[in-house]
Design an enzyme around this catalytic site. Structure first.
Site, PDB file in Angstrom:
ATOM      1  N   LYS A 196      66.018  26.420  70.474  1.00  0.00           N
ATOM      2  CA  LYS A 196      65.585  27.829  70.433  1.00  0.00           C
ATOM      3  C   LYS A 196      66.732  28.764  70.787  1.00  0.00           C
ATOM      4  O   LYS A 196      66.540  29.793  71.422  1.00  0.00           O
ATOM      5  CB  LYS A 196      64.373  28.046  71.336  1.00  0.00           C
ATOM      6  CG  LYS A 196      63.169  27.163  70.943  1.00  0.00           C
ATOM      7  CD  LYS A 196      61.932  27.466  71.760  1.00  0.00           C
ATOM      8  CE  LYS A 196      60.700  26.707  71.274  1.00  0.00           C
ATOM      9  NZ  LYS A 196      60.734  25.249  71.534  1.00  0.00           N
ATOM     10  N   ARG A 197      67.924  28.440  70.344  1.00  0.00           N
ATOM     11  CA  ARG A 197      69.100  29.214  70.670  1.00  0.00           C
ATOM     12  C   ARG A 197      69.316  30.359  69.685  1.00  0.00           C
ATOM     13  O   ARG A 197      68.769  30.375  68.579  1.00  0.00           O
ATOM     14  CB  ARG A 197      70.351  28.315  70.647  1.00  0.00           C
ATOM     15  CG  ARG A 197      70.340  27.139  71.605  1.00  0.00           C
ATOM     16  CD  ARG A 197      70.387  27.561  73.052  1.00  0.00           C
ATOM     17  NE  ARG A 197      70.771  26.464  73.923  1.00  0.00           N
ATOM     18  CZ  ARG A 197      69.937  25.652  74.577  1.00  0.00           C
ATOM     19  NH1 ARG A 197      68.645  25.796  74.465  1.00  0.00           N
ATOM     20  NH2 ARG A 197      70.388  24.680  75.362  1.00  0.00           N
TER      21      ARG A 197
END
Lengths: 262, 262
Positions: B92-93
């Protein structure tokens, strides 16, 4: 309380400078490459040279995402604490349930963290509930894509990032919430300051990204708490053996430049 | 091309099951705690027991964010590849400039990554530009806070998450973009499938979160590519010495349950 501690630090050293510790592997000085943990060797020298001007350090987690990197990060945080400087881990994390709780263990070491609001309150609740720690929620970022979602207008007339600011204010039950607001649009900084008077801002983009220093200081602080960050503009101000001296000078220059507007 | 490879894997083993490798330290079996890398020991046994039913593995980065954790993660990815199973790193970067590029090096090991759209296109561009790798953008998540921002109505009438889906479709220049869409609202899955027919979905929430398996399969696949994830429902299906057998059985059961709807 993180923001009380930050205010104290800002008063003590008369500086709102946040030094971004982003040890880009391609830019580390050659003479440090043989060190077992080159990033830690680099950061230690940067901290030695800059801590008198640093209200906080902000390592970006991206530069520590490997086995030796986490060792370098933990050493760096401990060393900054030894110099009495709080550390904001720029992680931009958020996730659900047990995963968010796991991410919150990052705050066992760091004093504050940056978090991404897209998944909503419960995705950052494990950060928020650490009343002694700080949480800077991404609100309005200074990159070009910052407009793709953040600047969209909602049916009620406000923008997505304005709604994020309002939500952050609602989530601020422990006086531990701040916002990440880029310095590239001063009028947005001003409007956000009016909207959420109590929330300290972490303002990136004053160094390499060329944001407006005056607006960052004028509108970034809430009751004296807030941070203006420079990463590459400080840590890569010089090269070779003298890199740390150059970083110290750059931090000092930024402090003076920002203090003109305080 | 990641999605071609995923389609091939799905066809070969007749399964769309994605096994989430989230080795919560508090839930690892006692007999593995003395291992030098308990998470790796755990994951290896899970992979041995489940790989025949796994279209992909999805380690969530939160559970590997320390020095030994990254070693465990790298070993896990390599072992999954040895079993011919692609790996989606649930990170989830997203970040700006050189930081986003640094995060993209995570794709040197993993085959695909999850990314957060809040900061806009340039914050995920280093992922998107890896044409051989997959990028699942968070779109509509199944947690309670998923409504805080994602479900807000924009001035044009669509919701924020619908706009994210449209943007993801625009950013899909290399046929390597998918969406993360929770299974807890089947009608939203259906509407999103109509909106972006070409984007494979990664659908979490069918296991411990209790989402709708039928909708996940019916609407999650795009030309046969897509993943339905279960993490705790598989890896913590049993306890003690027999945990891996229980995980294998749970993966097999989920595969059969999902295949009723394919």
């Amino acid at each position: 309380m993180f923001f009380d501690r930050l205010r104290e630090r800002i008063d003590t050293i008369d500086s709102v400078v946040c030094v971004g510790l982003d040890p880009d592997p391609g830019r580390l000085p050659d003479h440090l490459r043989d060190h077992e943990l080159p990033r830690w060797a680099f950061n230690r020298r940067i901290i030695d040279a800059t801590h008198e001007h640093a209200a906080a350090y902000k390592p970006n987690a991206a530069f520590y995402e490997d086995s030796k990197g986490w060792r370098a990060l933990i050493e760096t945080i401990a060393y900054a604490h030894g110099k009495d400087v709080p550390v904001v881990l720029d992680a931009k994390r958020a996730d659900i349930g047990n995963t968010a709780r796991q991410y919150a263990t990052l705050l066992d070491d760091a004093d504050a963290i940056t978090a991404n609001p897209y998944m909503g309150r419960d995705s950052v609740e494990p950060f928020l509930s650490r009343a002694d720690k700080g949480v800077f929620l991404l609100c309005r970022t200074s990159n070009t894509g910052g407009t793709d979602l953040q600047a969209l207008e909602l049916a009620g007339g406000e923008t997505v990032y304005e709604r994020v600011a309002t939500l952050a204010d609602e989530w601020n039950e422990h006086d531990n919430v701040g916002l990440v607001v880029g310095a590239t649009a001063p009028e947005e900084l001003e409007a956000l300051r009016s909207r959420v008077p109590a929330l300290p801002f972490l303002v990136p983009g004053v160094g390499a990204q060329g944001g407006d220093a005056q607006a960052a200081v004028e509108f970034g602080l809430a009751d004296g708490a807030g941070l203006v960050n420079s990463s590459r503009g400080i840590i890569f101000a010089g090269e070779g053996e003298a890199f740390a001296d150059a970083a110290g000078n750059a931090a000092k220059r930024l402090k003076r430049r920002l203090n003109q507007h305080r």
